[in-house]
Write a protein that holds these residues in place. Structure first.
Motif, PDB file in Angstrom:
ATOM      1  N   ASN A 102     -40.169 -32.212 -50.009  1.00 51.07           N
ATOM      2  CA  ASN A 102     -41.473 -32.066 -49.350  1.00 51.07           C
ATOM      3  C   ASN A 102     -41.985 -30.633 -49.336  1.00 51.07           C
ATOM      4  N   CYS A 103     -41.723 -29.905 -50.392  1.00 50.33           N
ATOM      5  CA  CYS A 103     -42.238 -28.533 -50.507  1.00 50.33           C
ATOM      6  C   CYS A 103     -43.252 -28.504 -51.645  1.00 50.33           C
ATOM      7  N   GLY A 104     -42.785 -28.388 -52.880  1.00 50.61           N
ATOM      8  CA  GLY A 104     -43.672 -28.401 -54.035  1.00 50.61           C
ATOM      9  C   GLY A 104     -44.400 -27.098 -54.309  1.00 50.61           C
ATOM     10  N   ALA A 105     -44.017 -26.012 -53.624  1.00 56.08           N
ATOM     11  CA  ALA A 105     -44.716 -24.734 -53.839  1.00 56.08           C
ATOM     12  C   ALA A 105     -44.664 -24.303 -55.300  1.00 56.08           C
ATOM     13  N   CYS A 106     -43.565 -24.590 -55.972  1.00 56.38           N
ATOM     14  CA  CYS A 106     -43.439 -24.195 -57.379  1.00 56.38           C
ATOM     15  C   CYS A 106     -44.384 -25.000 -58.280  1.00 56.38           C
ATOM     16  N   CYS A 107     -44.901 -26.112 -57.783  1.00 58.31           N
ATOM     17  CA  CYS A 107     -45.818 -26.952 -58.563  1.00 58.31           C
ATOM     18  C   CYS A 107     -47.255 -26.422 -58.542  1.00 58.31           C
ATOM     19  N   LYS A 108     -47.505 -25.409 -57.745  1.00 61.24           N
ATOM     20  CA  LYS A 108     -48.805 -24.725 -57.776  1.00 61.24           C
ATOM     21  C   LYS A 108     -48.697 -23.750 -58.942  1.00 61.24           C
ATOM     22  N   LEU A 109     -49.234 -24.115 -60.074  1.00 61.07           N
ATOM     23  CA  LEU A 109     -49.026 -23.345 -61.307  1.00 61.07           C
ATOM     24  C   LEU A 109     -49.946 -22.140 -61.429  1.00 61.07           C
ATOM     25  N   ALA A 110     -51.146 -22.220 -60.881  1.00 59.72           N
ATOM     26  CA  ALA A 110     -52.076 -21.084 -60.905  1.00 59.72           C
ATOM     27  C   ALA A 110     -51.962 -20.393 -59.552  1.00 59.72           C
ATOM     28  N   LYS A 111     -51.016 -19.458 -59.456  1.00 61.73           N
ATOM     29  CA  LYS A 111     -50.690 -18.836 -58.166  1.00 61.73           C
ATOM     30  C   LYS A 111     -51.491 -17.580 -57.866  1.00 61.73           C
ATOM     31  N   GLY A 112     -52.088 -16.979 -58.849  1.00 61.25           N
ATOM     32  CA  GLY A 112     -52.873 -15.780 -58.614  1.00 61.25           C
ATOM     33  C   GLY A 112     -52.244 -14.534 -59.217  1.00 61.25           C
ATOM     34  N   PRO A 113     -52.883 -13.391 -58.998  1.00 61.15           N
ATOM     35  CA  PRO A 113     -52.493 -12.150 -59.678  1.00 61.15           C
ATOM     36  C   PRO A 113     -51.143 -11.571 -59.257  1.00 61.15           C
ATOM     37  N   ALA A 114     -50.568 -12.011 -58.142  1.00 64.29           N
ATOM     38  CA  ALA A 114     -49.264 -11.484 -57.711  1.00 64.29           C
ATOM     39  C   ALA A 114     -48.124 -12.050 -58.552  1.00 64.29           C
ATOM     40  N   PHE A 115     -48.406 -13.069 -59.343  1.00 61.12           N
ATOM     41  CA  PHE A 115     -47.384 -13.721 -60.153  1.00 61.12           C
ATOM     42  C   PHE A 115     -47.666 -13.489 -61.628  1.00 61.12           C
ATOM     43  N   PRO A 116     -46.615 -13.498 -62.444  1.00 63.49           N
ATOM     44  CA  PRO A 116     -46.819 -13.289 -63.881  1.00 63.49           C
ATOM     45  C   PRO A 116     -47.580 -14.444 -64.524  1.00 63.49           C
ATOM     46  N   THR A 117     -48.316 -14.126 -65.555  1.00 63.61           N
ATOM     47  CA  THR A 117     -49.051 -15.134 -66.310  1.00 63.61           C
ATOM     48  C   THR A 117     -48.088 -15.824 -67.277  1.00 63.61           C
ATOM     49  N   PRO A 118     -48.468 -16.987 -67.800  1.00 65.76           N
ATOM     50  CA  PRO A 118     -47.603 -17.636 -68.797  1.00 65.76           C
ATOM     51  C   PRO A 118     -47.316 -16.720 -69.996  1.00 65.76           C
ATOM     52  N   GLU A 119     -48.286 -15.909 -70.370  1.00 74.40           N
ATOM     53  CA  GLU A 119     -48.085 -14.990 -71.494  1.00 74.40           C
ATOM     54  C   GLU A 119     -47.037 -13.925 -71.177  1.00 74.40           C
TER      55      GLU A 119
END
Length: 196
Positions: A78-95
């Motif tokens: 019941n978390c799923g935080a990792c499933c938020k794929l577009a997290k914003g600029p604090a996280f690395p991009t897929p590239e």
């Protein structure tokens, strides 16, 4: 005392590049606090202009972190935080994460219009393709090594830190999801130390 706070990304791969910047500017003392998403650099100038290390303060309050026990990462229902794929600029991009263009394409194809994975069921907080999910959705030591360069011996610490950072961004630092995660990690490290 001078304190400078810089944003930091949540993987060791990116901490190193930030630390290299600090080293090149010859800053004498750096403390990384990845779970808060910041790096603090602090030093005090002595009487003759010499830099001295700040005094360490020990605290009995662990602020939700383990108190010396080795944490064992585990997923919390019941978390799923990792499933938020577009997290914003604090996280690395897929590239920044993937070297294979097909991984970048697959990752981007999973992002729904609201930034959540298209396979994430919001009502049940589960993954509809969990057994068949892509390799990069799996929190495993070998995958952390491949994607982030994290050695197996540091996997649990880094996985716990990444989860905390992600949960704080998605649900907030005082969320029930973060509390549940911290309790789960505490329980797993307690079970390990008691042999349960």
């Amino acid at each position: 005392m001078l304190t400078i706070v810089y944003p930091i990304l949540h993987t060791s791969k990116y901490k190193i590049s930030i630390l290299q910047v600090f080293e090149s500017t010859k800053m004498s003392h750096i403390t990384a606090l990845p779970s808060f998403g910041i790096v603090c650099s602090a030093h005090k100038v002595g009487r003759k202009g010499k830099k001295t290390a700040p005094k360490n303060k020990t605290s009995k309050d662990t602020m939700g972190f383990s108190s010396g026990r080795k944490e064992i990462w585990r997923c919390v229902e019941n978390c799923g935080a990792c499933c938020k794929l577009a997290k914003g600029p604090a996280f690395p991009t897929p590239e920044e994460i993937f070297s294979d263009p097909s991984d970048i394409k697959l990752y981007r194809s999973l992002i729904g219009p609201d930034g959540w994975c298209i396979h994430y069921e919001k009502n049940t907080r589960t993954c509809s393709i969990y057994p068949d999910r892509p390799y990069f959705c799996r929190v495993e030591a070998d995958i952390f090594k491949k994607l982030y360069g994290i050695e197996n011996r540091k996997f649990n610490k880094e996985a716990c830190s990444c989860c905390r950072d992600t949960i704080k961004v998605i649900y907030g630092p005082n969320s029930k999801e973060l509390n549940n995660f911290n309790i789960s990690i505490k329980d797993s490290s307690s079970a390990l130390s008691t042999g349960v």
